[in-house]
Design an enzyme around this catalytic site. Sequence first.
Site, PDB file in Angstrom:
ATOM      1  N   THR A  27       8.584  -2.628   7.600  1.00 45.63           N
ATOM      2  CA  THR A  27       7.658  -2.436   8.705  1.00 45.63           C
ATOM      3  C   THR A  27       7.859  -3.546   9.728  1.00 45.63           C
ATOM      4  OG1 THR A  27       6.050  -1.290   7.354  1.00 45.63           O
ATOM      5  CG2 THR A  27       5.173  -2.536   9.220  1.00 45.63           C
ATOM      6  N   GLN A 101      11.208   6.612   5.395  1.00 47.98           N
ATOM      7  CA  GLN A 101      10.214   6.329   4.347  1.00 47.98           C
ATOM      8  C   GLN A 101       8.870   6.952   4.719  1.00 47.98           C
ATOM      9  OE1 GLN A 101       8.457   2.423   3.396  1.00 47.98           O
ATOM     10  NE2 GLN A 101       9.143   2.719   1.279  1.00 47.98           N
ATOM     11  N   HIS A 177       7.223   6.849  -0.426  1.00 56.07           N
ATOM     12  CA  HIS A 177       6.733   5.486  -0.715  1.00 56.07           C
ATOM     13  C   HIS A 177       5.587   5.581  -1.723  1.00 56.07           C
ATOM     14  CE1 HIS A 177       5.787   1.379  -0.386  1.00 56.07           C
ATOM     15  NE2 HIS A 177       5.605   1.234   0.914  1.00 56.07           N
ATOM     16  N   ALA A 179       5.043   2.862  -3.807  1.00 54.63           N
ATOM     17  CA  ALA A 179       5.031   1.470  -4.277  1.00 54.63           C
ATOM     18  C   ALA A 179       3.992   0.649  -3.520  1.00 54.63           C
ATOM     19  CB  ALA A 179       6.427   0.864  -4.081  1.00 54.63           C
ATOM     20  N   ASN A 180       3.952  -0.637  -3.864  1.00 54.24           N
ATOM     21  CA  ASN A 180       3.265  -1.663  -3.075  1.00 54.24           C
ATOM     22  C   ASN A 180       1.780  -1.412  -2.798  1.00 54.24           C
ATOM     23  OD1 ASN A 180       5.638  -3.014  -3.095  1.00 54.24           O
ATOM     24  ND2 ASN A 180       6.242  -2.512  -1.012  1.00 54.24           N
ATOM     25  N   TYR A 182       0.027   1.246  -2.088  1.00 50.90           N
ATOM     26  CA  TYR A 182      -0.428   2.255  -1.124  1.00 50.90           C
ATOM     27  C   TYR A 182      -0.873   3.532  -1.861  1.00 50.90           C
ATOM     28  CZ  TYR A 182       1.362  -1.178   2.091  1.00 50.90           C
ATOM     29  OH  TYR A 182       1.560  -2.361   2.764  1.00 50.90           O
ATOM     30  N   ARG A 229      10.246   5.484  -4.129  1.00 52.48           N
ATOM     31  CA  ARG A 229      10.161   4.043  -4.382  1.00 52.48           C
ATOM     32  C   ARG A 229       8.942   3.736  -5.241  1.00 52.48           C
ATOM     33  NH1 ARG A 229      10.142  -1.434  -0.553  1.00 52.48           N
ATOM     34  NH2 ARG A 229      11.997  -2.205  -1.617  1.00 52.48           N
ATOM     35  N   ASN A 237      -1.261  -5.749  -2.957  1.00 53.02           N
ATOM     36  CA  ASN A 237      -2.294  -4.794  -2.535  1.00 53.02           C
ATOM     37  C   ASN A 237      -3.002  -4.102  -3.697  1.00 53.02           C
ATOM     38  OD1 ASN A 237      -2.020  -5.015   0.277  1.00 53.02           O
ATOM     39  ND2 ASN A 237      -0.393  -3.475   0.354  1.00 53.02           N
ATOM     40  N   GLY A 299      14.624  -9.909  -3.744  1.00 55.68           N
ATOM     41  CA  GLY A 299      15.113 -11.267  -3.901  1.00 55.68           C
ATOM     42  C   GLY A 299      16.596 -11.365  -4.267  1.00 55.68           C
ATOM     43  N   GLY A 320      16.260  -6.653   1.948  1.00 50.69           N
ATOM     44  CA  GLY A 320      15.270  -6.612   3.010  1.00 50.69           C
ATOM     45  C   GLY A 320      15.474  -7.742   3.996  1.00 50.69           C
TER      46      GLY A 320
END
Length: 364
Positions: A27, A101, A177, A179-180, A182, A229, A237, A299, A320
Amino acid sequence: MSDKNLLSPIKLGPYELPNRIAMAPMTRNRATNPEFAAGSIQATYYTQRAGAGLLISEGSQISPQAVGYPNTPGVYSPAQVAGWKQVTDAVHAAGGRIFCQLWHVGRISLPDFHDGKPPVAPSAVNPETTLYAPDGSQKPTVTPHALSLAEIRSTLDDYTHAARSALEAGFDGVEIHAANGYLLNQFLIDTSNQRTDEYGGSVEKRARIVFEVVEAVAGVWGADRVGIRLSPSGLFNIGAGSDNRSQFDYVIDRLNDHALAYLHLMEPFAPVDEIPNMIPHVAEHYRPRYRGTLIINNGFDQARGDAAIAQGLADMVAFGKPFISNPDLPARFAAGAPLAEYDQNTFYVGGEKGYIDYPAYSAA
Ligand SMILES: Cc1cc2nc3c(=O)[nH]c(=O)nc-3n(C[C@H](O)[C@H](O)[C@H](O)COP(=O)(O)O)c2cc1C
């Protein structure tokens, strides 16, 4: 061990990719127009990075309800389709491939984005965090509205419509999406999903919507142009669920039945060894269970990425932040060239600055 590395070609769904380097979805909040449409600045940004085997676009909201951050692009209106078409045409002219995405933030949003109404979620559980409002101020989240069964059905329709819009916009595929923290992740995890109907309770019921979305989107695109993902050990989150391991084991085992283009897994951002039922090494745990193409992220540098591919821990690696400041990342890896540092201050603001002004190595 194999002799493959990040620079080895791979077949992904119907596509022959020149390397195993994906650009991770990021994003960048540069859709600063009333339509929330991508356009020429995004076309430049993605085209500069078209040397990636696969570009995955920034999260793109599937409906007005799906938004939670300022100036993120949507993928549901005619203006947004036209904007993304500029991007996909430019990427294709440069020889690249780009997936879109598909994003619904669920409760990670503010009433400011929804005419003062609360955002939606599986259950009325406040994520207890702060977010940026459209005016740039930081505000605390609120208790979301729990989706009714009819609203879940209309959300599924929104996924189908967004999938069609992405097809019309000339993308090569889509990434769901999930993941993360949401919306789809909120359904999977029992801290955010306290429903007692067919969308909550057991691991199977909490996963139901994910498979309904997979089927809806694959119905538009064909499964071999759809990726998904997941962040099985993610705490971004979202709180740790009581049964993350069995939840994600179930989801990933069942994804084997769908012959998707890929599964994109994230390693944890911070160690989770001390947290019960979490998975400290995501690729090691899931590579033996998942039979399709596996992308791993979080990473990585070139050496660790090459090692993951050579050891067979993943088929591709998504990068990323390194792609933010190194538009020609695959060429730098090939040349053994040094990497440029990224500036975190311009991740989410700055217009062209920190976005399309990082030079390629040869020009640096
Ligand atoms: C600026 C920024 C924006 C991001 N936006 C998204 C996003 O829209 N969708 C998503 O799934 N992940 C998003 N992420 C997470 C990245 O895809 C990736 O998982 C993370 O940066 C870790 O990979 P890296 O260590 O190679 O940077 C974002 C990360 C950054 C730094």
